[in-house]
Enzyme design. Structure first.
Site, PDB file in Angstrom:
ATOM      1  N   TRP A   1       0.838  -1.210   0.000  1.00  0.00           N
ATOM      2  CA  TRP A   1       0.000   0.000   0.000  1.00  0.00           C
ATOM      3  C   TRP A   1       0.865   1.249   0.000  1.00  0.00           C
ATOM      4  O   TRP A   1       0.397   2.326  -0.331  1.00  0.00           O
ATOM      5  CB  TRP A   1      -0.982   0.011   1.170  1.00  0.00           C
ATOM      6  CG  TRP A   1      -0.455   0.609   2.427  1.00  0.00           C
ATOM      7  CD1 TRP A   1       0.277  -0.044   3.379  1.00  0.00           C
ATOM      8  CD2 TRP A   1      -0.590   1.961   2.886  1.00  0.00           C
ATOM      9  NE1 TRP A   1       0.605   0.826   4.384  1.00  0.00           N
ATOM     10  CE2 TRP A   1       0.085   2.064   4.112  1.00  0.00           C
ATOM     11  CE3 TRP A   1      -1.211   3.102   2.373  1.00  0.00           C
ATOM     12  CZ2 TRP A   1       0.170   3.249   4.840  1.00  0.00           C
ATOM     13  CZ3 TRP A   1      -1.130   4.284   3.111  1.00  0.00           C
ATOM     14  CH2 TRP A   1      -0.447   4.355   4.324  1.00  0.00           C
TER      15      TRP A   1
ATOM     16  N   GLU B   1      -1.462  11.280   7.379  1.00  0.00           N
ATOM     17  CA  GLU B   1      -2.558  10.356   7.077  1.00  0.00           C
ATOM     18  C   GLU B   1      -2.877   9.451   8.275  1.00  0.00           C
ATOM     19  O   GLU B   1      -4.028   9.160   8.571  1.00  0.00           O
ATOM     20  CB  GLU B   1      -2.181   9.519   5.849  1.00  0.00           C
ATOM     21  CG  GLU B   1      -3.068   8.303   5.582  1.00  0.00           C
ATOM     22  CD  GLU B   1      -4.456   8.677   5.113  1.00  0.00           C
ATOM     23  OE1 GLU B   1      -4.649   9.825   4.665  1.00  0.00           O
ATOM     24  OE2 GLU B   1      -5.350   7.822   5.199  1.00  0.00           O
TER      25      GLU B   1
ATOM     26  N   ARG C   1       7.859  -8.482   7.304  1.00  0.00           N
ATOM     27  CA  ARG C   1       6.471  -8.365   6.858  1.00  0.00           C
ATOM     28  C   ARG C   1       6.396  -8.646   5.354  1.00  0.00           C
ATOM     29  O   ARG C   1       7.411  -8.707   4.675  1.00  0.00           O
ATOM     30  CB  ARG C   1       5.917  -6.980   7.185  1.00  0.00           C
ATOM     31  CG  ARG C   1       6.632  -5.852   6.469  1.00  0.00           C
ATOM     32  CD  ARG C   1       6.253  -4.494   7.033  1.00  0.00           C
ATOM     33  NE  ARG C   1       4.936  -4.090   6.571  1.00  0.00           N
ATOM     34  CZ  ARG C   1       4.563  -2.807   6.436  1.00  0.00           C
ATOM     35  NH1 ARG C   1       5.397  -1.833   6.721  1.00  0.00           N
ATOM     36  NH2 ARG C   1       3.349  -2.505   6.023  1.00  0.00           N
TER      37      ARG C   1
END
Lengths: 382, 534
Positions: free
Chosen positions: B145, B259, B454
């Protein structure tokens, strides 16, 4: 209330069951202390900040749960009316601030030490590729034979696809490990050939991004000879999870012997490049190289996974002009996942794999290419 | 709506209800309708993003590749992140802002109702476009993302262009929503509703809206630079052409860090409304809460590079971003202490909204603790890009932001529908979610510390146990959300009638209108005596 207690009990019991079900494998909870001074200092920082957080948590959650238990309406609690206190606000602004300063001081010290890569005794260049590492030893003697090699995943595709049992070092083993001497300041100069990668060995407390167009540095003095493992830590495409790092740390004398042997082998490759390669040898070696480098995309049967990963069987690039096959292997196909193998494989290996894809998976060109021709192609800069 | 009101001024005592059929929803300019649309859309996206997450957790249930190939796995991690951030969490907060801000400040509607309609209705198209890439040749976005270049440019699948266009549309929607929130709050407060009397939810949204306006254009800029690199031969992020892949990260995180606060500040506002209600005691330290929110917003602009400690910044840069990041703990701590002080010596009851709010305080704080740990740069070298980071940001986003949304849904459902929700089902939903979310994310701390990176589809054998627990927790948490759906549907269809006050200890203008809130509220300003200090 009783039903809630029952619910909790059954949940706790369920958790216990799950715990025992997998009890055969490791339950590692914490970071390794590692084998360098920096890694131990990093570990200590980690534990210090951890205990500070636990202490703050005990106080904050203590008050919270004490209030939840005692100040509930069902117990007849009457709400107090206080709703502000500048004094209290100042206290709980200042106290965390002071704790943070207490943490910032040692963190600054460790970070400064970790950044001092000066006065290294050995420099190794690390280059990230999709999806393997290249290690190049920077010899002080410019005329010395260069030692450099690629390091790729050694775990078999059968283990990954669960058709055979997984080995002890599943996904953490490579064909050619990086070898460095112990008790020696080794500096790593890191870059990448395609996308971002990150070189990480937890026991060294080093994690650094390898970035195309940049050279990052980092260093290590490993005190304990041994085998240390790590993985690529920056998402780098499809096989990001399949480009491990394996470092063998040898006593300095053993390292010298290993290094001399590598130089000798590099000389031999240069000689063999000029020798003739037989079709049988090329096909046998080609099959091995295919398994190691090509299977992930082009699949074991050469059918690929179109459209992203085209089939080799019947492909114009594999069955047409041999120069095109050579160009595809040596220079890759820009803008696609097809990597340039010109630097990853030596001319003998390249000649083998070029010959192999032209004569396997139903392709029957019957022709082959010699290592010397491949070398000429590369040196000619085509 | 306003022009319609003028056209029909002659029959102003005739009741204006909603239009009938699908056109009510397509053409609506009513803040309550648009709020409802946003909330349903975000819930649908929550289930879709959750499904992607379950694909990930199914694959990670055991070592080896079982269900999906690595390329599709990467598409799932990417889509999960994008759908949850831009499709679930952000629109859900915009939905709450639409519903609640006018009711809380005594305004008849949002300031710019037609733009409100437009900012919602472009969203479904943005997500249709983005999700459709999964079915395209070469697959959907597979670069995470955070879409770091050059993986997202030179090496991206062709569908990346659709992704860029979708991000542009989402950004436009967010900016329009933010302008609307600011215009509403600054211009349409009822007489007597001074800034320092506004509920904290309104305050946090006002500040969030400024963050959105500041950073969404940066995101639009960065994806446009990608577009140029891919199609028009520029080399912003291509080192071979003189560009700089690290520049991408600086730009992305200059957007990306604020954000993060865009997704949590409104949550602070919600929790600051719910805890005083069920503690039956005024919020402790209202003023300091406002200042802390503003401080966090300011700091969010000067900490972005803590996401990039491993890119090889100079020492001075590393130190600056380490210190600035540690500072964030101070105002965040103030907020947590204020919530605890509000509960202290209250008279608490534990209805579902309160349970979610308390779980928010505890679990968000755990995410905050790991956040402080991550700020310590040398330790971050070990944590960075591991499951420790995954655990950290999921603790602040799931039992953080998402729990606050659930708390808000239970808290205001009676006001929206006119009926009380099923408390037993609500509590069941809470406890299943609470257990599930902790089983899911707590073991991930251990995985990260033990060395699991990850975004990998397969892992070494020493990570097997905790991955297994995590996957079990994921399915428990995921399927528990169907209870929420059931509760909401039941509550819309009927149940015990809700009073206007709904909750004994609730304060604020939204509780002075009947339940359900009429289609038009505060057409005349509320009596100033109803506006009390929070």
């Amino acid at each position: 209330m009783l039903s809630k207690a029952k619910l909790w009990l059954s949940l706790a019991f369920g958790a216990l069951l799950m715990w025992s079900a997998g009890a055969h494998a490791a339950w590692e909870l914490n970071m390794p202390r590692g084998v360098t001074q920096i890694s131990r200092e990093t570990y200590d920082l980690h534990m210090t900040i951890f205990w500070w957080m636990i202490a703050i948590g005990v106080v904050v959650f203590g008050v919270l749960f004490w209030s939840i238990i005692n100040h509930r309406k069902s117990k007849g609690a009457q709400p107090a009316t206080f709703h502000e206190s500048t004094k209290v606000e100042i206290v709980w602004t200042l106290v965390p601030f002071l704790i943070l300063i207490a943490m910032a001081i040692p963190a600054t010290r460790v970070l400064t030490a970790a950044y001092d890569a000066s006065e290294s005794e050995l420099d190794v260049q690390i280059i990230g590729y999709q999806w393997r590492w290249e290690y190049r030893y920077m010899d002080d003697d410019p005329n010395a034979e260069e030692v450099s090699f690629f390091s790729s995943l050694a775990t078999s595709r059968e283990e990954i696809s669960n058709s055979i049992d997984k080995g002890e070092n599943y996904l953490l083993e490579v064909d050619n490990p990086l070898v460095i001497p112990s008790d020696t300041k080794v500096r790593f100069l890191m870059t990448a050939a395609d996308v971002l990668h990150a070189w990480w060995v937890p026991e060294f407390a080093i994690k650094k991004d390898t970035i195309p167009g940049f050279i990052n540095e980092s260093w290590v003095i490993v005190e304990e000879p041994g085998i240390y493992r790590g993985q690529c830590a920056e998402l780098c495409g499809m096989d990001h999870g399949f480009m491990p790092i394996e470092v063998h740390v040898l006593e300095p004398a053993d390292f010298e012997a290993w290094y001399a042997e590598q130089q000798q082998q590099a000389l031999q490759v240069a000689e063999l490049t000029n020798a003739a390669l037989s079709m049988d040898d090329a096909m046998a070696q080609g099959a091995e190289i295919y398994t190691r480098n090509c299977v992930a995309c082009h699949q074991g049967n050469g059918q690929g996974m179109p459209p992203a990963f085209p089939a080799i069987t019947g492909s114009a690039k594999a069955t047409g002009d041999i120069g095109i096959t050579m160009d595809t292997l040596v220079n890759g196909v820009p803008g696609t996942a097809m990597a340039a193998y010109g630097r990853q494989l030596n001319p003998i290996e390249l000649a083998s794999i070029i010959t192999y894809v032209r004569n396997a998976f139903g392709n029957q060109t019957g022709d082959m290419v010699q290592p010397a021709e491949v070398n000429e192609f590369i040196v000619g800069g085509q | 709506m306003s022009s319609a009101a003028i056209d029909h001024a002659h029959d102003h005592d005739h009741h204006h209800g909603p239009a009938k059929g699908i056109t009510r929803w397509l053409f609506t300019t009513n803040h309550k309708d648009i709020g409802t649309l946003y909330l349903w859309f975000s819930f649908a996206m929550f289930l879709l993003g959750g499904t992607f997450a379950l694909v990930i957790r199914a694959e990670l249930f055991q070592p080896g590749l079982q269900f999906v190939d690595p390329n599709f796995f990467n598409q799932m991690t990417t889509m999960h992140g994008l759908v949850m951030v831009f499709g679930a969490v952000m629109p859900a907060f915009v939905g709450l802002a639409n519903w609640m801000i006018p009711l809380m400040i005594g305004a008849p509607d949002m300031a710019l109702p037609r733009m409100n309609n437009w900012s919602f209705w472009i969203l479904p198209f943005a997500f249709l476009l983005m999700v459709s890439t999964l079915f395209m040749e070469g697959g959907g976005p597979n670069f995470g993302w955070t879409f770091y270049a050059p993986l997202s440019t030179t090496y991206a699948p062709d569908s990346v262009t659709y992704f860029i266009f979708a991000v542009h549309i989402m950004g436009a929607s967010s900016i329009m929503g933010a302008i609307n929130v600011i215009a509403t709050i600054l211009n349409m407060r009822a007489p007597g509703m001074t800034l320092m009397k506004m509920p904290l939810f309104v305050w946090t949204w006002l500040i969030t809206a400024y963050l959105l306006i500041a950073v969404m254009p940066v995101l639009a800029g960065v994806v446009t630079m990608m577009l140029f690199d891919i199609h028009f031969g520029t080399s912003f992020f291509n080192a071979a052409g003189g560009g700089d892949p690290v520049l991408f990260q600086h730009l992305f995180w200059f957007f990306g860090h604020p954000e993060v606060y865009i997704m949590i500040l409104p949550a602070f506002g919600i929790v600051s409304a719910i805890i005083p209600t069920f503690a039956r005691k005024r919020l402790f330290g209202y003023d300091s809460m406002v200042y802390a929110t503003a401080s966090i917003a300011f700091l969010s602009f000067i900490v972005w590079a803590h996401h990039m400690f491993t890119v090889g910044m100079p020492l001075a840069g590393q130190l600056f971003f380490m210190y600035a990041t540690m500072l964030i703990a101070v105002p965040t701590g103030v907020k947590v202490f204020n919530w605890v002080a509000t509960m202290f010596r209250g008279a608490m009851t534990f209805e579902t909204p309160m349970l979610f709010a308390i779980a928010f305080v505890v679990l968000f704080t755990i995410g905050g603790f790991t956040g402080v740990m991550l700020a310590i740069t040398p330790a971050d070298f070990q944590y960075h890009d591991t499951y420790f980071v995954v655990a950290h940001f999921h603790y602040v986003l799931v039992p953080g932001a998402v729990f606050s949304l659930m708390a808000a849904a239970y808290y205001w459902l009676p006001k929206w529908t006119g009926y009380m929700y099923d408390e037993t089902l609500g509590k069941l939903h809470f406890w299943m979610s609470f257990v599930g979310v902790n089983l899911l994310f707590f073991p991930q701390h251990f995985l990260g510390l033990a060395g699991m990176p990850r975004r990998i589809p397969d892992y070494a054998l020493q990570f097997a146990n905790f991955n297994w627990i995590s996957s079990v927790g994921a399915f428990l948490f995921g399927f528990s959300q169907l209870i929420l759906l059931l509760v909401v549907i039941k509550c819309i269809r009927g149940g015990k009638k809700a009073t206007a006050q709904v909750w004994e200890g609730a304060q604020g203008l939204e509780w002075t209108v009947p339940s359900p809130a009429p289609y038009h509220t505060f057409e005349t300003p509320p009596d100033p005596s109803l506006i009390k200090a929070q």
